[in-house]
Scaffold this motif. Structure first.
Motif, mmCIF file in Angstrom:
data_model
loop_
_atom_site.group_PDB
_atom_site.id
_atom_site.type_symbol
_atom_site.label_atom_id
_atom_site.label_comp_id
_atom_site.label_asym_id
_atom_site.label_seq_id
_atom_site.Cartn_x
_atom_site.Cartn_y
_atom_site.Cartn_z
ATOM 1 N N ASP A 143 0.810 -1.221 0.000
ATOM 2 C CA ASP A 143 0.000 0.000 0.000
ATOM 3 C C ASP A 143 0.845 1.273 0.000
ATOM 4 N N GLU A 144 1.961 1.264 0.705
ATOM 5 C CA GLU A 144 2.819 2.457 0.749
ATOM 6 C C GLU A 144 3.353 2.806 -0.645
ATOM 7 N N GLN A 145 3.832 1.812 -1.385
ATOM 8 C CA GLN A 145 4.332 2.067 -2.735
ATOM 9 C C GLN A 145 3.213 2.505 -3.674
ATOM 10 N N LEU A 146 2.042 1.891 -3.533
ATOM 11 C CA LEU A 146 0.910 2.253 -4.388
ATOM 12 C C LEU A 146 0.509 3.706 -4.138
ATOM 13 N N ARG A 147 0.443 4.116 -2.853
ATOM 14 C CA ARG A 147 0.103 5.505 -2.525
ATOM 15 C C ARG A 147 1.156 6.468 -3.096
ATOM 16 N N HIS A 148 2.430 6.106 -2.954
ATOM 17 C CA HIS A 148 3.501 6.960 -3.466
ATOM 18 C C HIS A 148 3.417 7.088 -4.987
ATOM 19 N N ALA A 149 3.228 5.977 -5.682
ATOM 20 C CA ALA A 149 3.113 6.015 -7.144
ATOM 21 C C ALA A 149 1.949 6.905 -7.564
ATOM 22 N N ASN A 150 0.827 6.777 -6.896
ATOM 23 C CA ASN A 150 -0.343 7.589 -7.211
ATOM 24 C C ASN A 150 -0.064 9.072 -6.948
#
Length: 174
Positions: free
Chosen positions: A77-84
């Protein structure tokens, strides 16, 4: 290289794009459960299933022809939030990620679930999958050994007798 069966134009330099509609884990869900997904054509997340980002996986076929798969990478989730958060900002070009390949590709049994990275090579495109050292993905052909066709065994059924590549996305990605 043989020409197009329709117009006869040379196929050298053709880049075929094969898109995986959704990550396999989401595609396996009932349609009504898939509607609870957050996301768009590049991001998907479903509670209890995970978050995913679409990436590019170019594969050299022959000459300057290639097939570019768009496959999903499962991210925490942390990487997904950062990418977004950086998706439409100048920081996008520095985006690097690490996750699991989230689509099976018939030509490479065992690719589903393999650890891979993703990096941005061009601000105007999706991130590219980056293989881990000695992984199955690292053995996917990415450049030509001369003019010899560089097809993995699973793609050979999609080359007709004249040498033309005839993809069937349903058979290649599932």
């Amino acid at each position: 290289m043989p020409g197009c069966s329709c117009c006869g134009e040379p196929l050298d330099g053709v880049d075929l794009d094969i898109r995986s509609l959704l990550p396999d884990a989401i595609l396996a869900l009932p349609a009504e459960q898939r509607t609870s997904a957050w996301g768009n054509s590049d991001f998907q997340r479903i509670e209890g299933v995970g978050g995913f980002l679409r990436c590019l996986m170019p594969v050299h076929v022959t000459g300057s022809a290639s097939v570019t798969y768009s496959v999903w990478l499962k991210l925490d989730d942390e990487q997904l939030r950062h990418a977004n958060a950086v998706w439409t900002t100048p920081e996008y070009t520095d985006l690097t990620l690490r996750g699991e390949v989230a689509n099976a590709i018939k030509a490479w049994p065992g690719l589903l679930g393999e650890i891979a990275g993703a990096e941005v090579r061009d601000a105007g495109t999706l991130p590219y999958l980056v293989a881990e050292r000695n992984s199955l993905l690292s053995r996917a052909p990415s450049k030509s050994p001369g003019e010899r066709p560089c097809l993995p065994p699973g793609l050979l059924p999609f080359v007709n007798l004249s040498g033309r590549f005839v993809p069937d996305p349903c058979q290649i990605t599932r």
